[in-house]
Design a protein around this motif. Sequence first.
Motif, PDB file in Angstrom:
ATOM      1  N   GLU A 162       0.813  -1.211   0.000  1.00  0.00           N
ATOM      2  CA  GLU A 162       0.000   0.000   0.000  1.00  0.00           C
ATOM      3  C   GLU A 162       0.851   1.268   0.000  1.00  0.00           C
ATOM      4  O   GLU A 162       0.403   2.313  -0.494  1.00  0.00           O
ATOM      5  CB  GLU A 162      -0.950  -0.004   1.199  1.00  0.00           C
ATOM      6  N   SER A 356      -0.293   5.882   1.081  1.00  0.00           N
ATOM      7  CA  SER A 356      -1.438   5.060   1.469  1.00  0.00           C
ATOM      8  C   SER A 356      -2.486   5.844   2.259  1.00  0.00           C
ATOM      9  O   SER A 356      -3.577   5.321   2.521  1.00  0.00           O
ATOM     10  CB  SER A 356      -0.985   3.853   2.292  1.00  0.00           C
ATOM     11  N   ARG A 362     -10.837  -1.225   0.977  1.00  0.00           N
ATOM     12  CA  ARG A 362     -10.030  -2.380   0.599  1.00  0.00           C
ATOM     13  C   ARG A 362     -10.978  -3.546   0.339  1.00  0.00           C
ATOM     14  O   ARG A 362     -11.876  -3.791   1.142  1.00  0.00           O
ATOM     15  CB  ARG A 362      -9.024  -2.726   1.691  1.00  0.00           C
ATOM     16  N   VAL A 386      -8.576   0.036  -3.121  1.00  0.00           N
ATOM     17  CA  VAL A 386      -7.505  -0.913  -3.402  1.00  0.00           C
ATOM     18  C   VAL A 386      -8.089  -2.324  -3.388  1.00  0.00           C
ATOM     19  O   VAL A 386      -8.807  -2.702  -2.442  1.00  0.00           O
ATOM     20  CB  VAL A 386      -6.351  -0.809  -2.379  1.00  0.00           C
TER      21      VAL A 386
END
Length: 389
Positions: A162, A356, A362, A386
């Motif tokens: 990340e 990040s 996520r 992500v």
Amino acid sequence: MRALCYHGKQDIRCETVPDPKIENGRDAIIKVTACAICGSDLHLYDGIMPGMESGDVLGHETMGEVVEVGKDNTKLKVGDRVVVPFTISCGECFFCQRGLYSGCERSNPNKAMAEKLWGHSPAGLFGYSHILGGFPGGQAEYLRVPYADFGPIKVPEGLTDEQVLFLSDIFPTGYMAAENCNIHGGDTVAVWGCGPVGLMAIKSAFLLGAERVIAIDTVPERLEMARECGAVTLDFMDEDIYDKIQDLTNGRGPDSCIDAVGTEAHAAASADSVLDRIKTATFMGTDRPHVLRQAIHCCRNFGTISIVGVYGGLLDKVPMGSAINRGLTFRMAQTPVQRYLPQLMERIERGEIDPSFIITHRATLEDGPELYKTFRDKKDGCVKVVLKP
């Protein structure tokens, strides 16, 4: 393998597709350990960018572990962790030799299509229209990387996925946006758009010596992140941006202005924005350049306009009279990512920045189609997604 595939406007599906294979001796295959949904992907999702075909694998922000290399690739070995630039560059042509990697003359096999649209072809890109090569993207379990002996950068021990994933695109893009401004101590930089690229531009402007950054958006979560980065924030739904910026700069205007929005600009019921929407809806225009117009009017005399927001076609009613008579400089490009990778990796290693900070969501590839919609609609506080295959 599983991958996110395009099937038309607002139709993204997680499907099983064939695994990639080595096609050239300089290739590598990577097992994707992290990838992201980019604001530029939303132009595909919304049907703005031509040249997409049903079944195309999306994604151009990718990193992972090398699992296979071509016979001519001596730079990489199996097991290397790498970040893959979104621009595909050969490293040898006229432009690559000059560090202008996003202008690579060799990496777009469909360059004739691009030449008809733009006059000349830029480099090929991952997961982004057959006009730019039709290369399968990295929102997938595996990715074939052409010219892999030149493009990817190895990740040093001790850095997480990340921390480095955004070296693939948005960190170099935001950094280039700020670098384009030729910042001097004491400068004021205005940034339109506090999405991921805009936030990286804000951070980068301060890294490069800006005294003040003015950030313009209307999404509360993005404005809060911009304030956490040190910016003064303006909500374009609540304030007259031109008047407020002039007040903040004693009537002179910012030293430089960054357009980190591009073709799908929104504005608070301004006449030009409404007209842009009508033109694009009726196929009388290709882009909505409200932000670019506003940045030109706001910028001080002999200031710089830095454009990293994506535009695809022909822009209407851009005030070139203002730009010419007041001596503005325009700087813009698809980012030559490879040029920036070593120095930005060093900044991350030194702890000067941890990219990040922008991640809000996520998920897995299977969650990808729904998160495209969440990201596009700016719901659930979504700033950056992500995916971890």
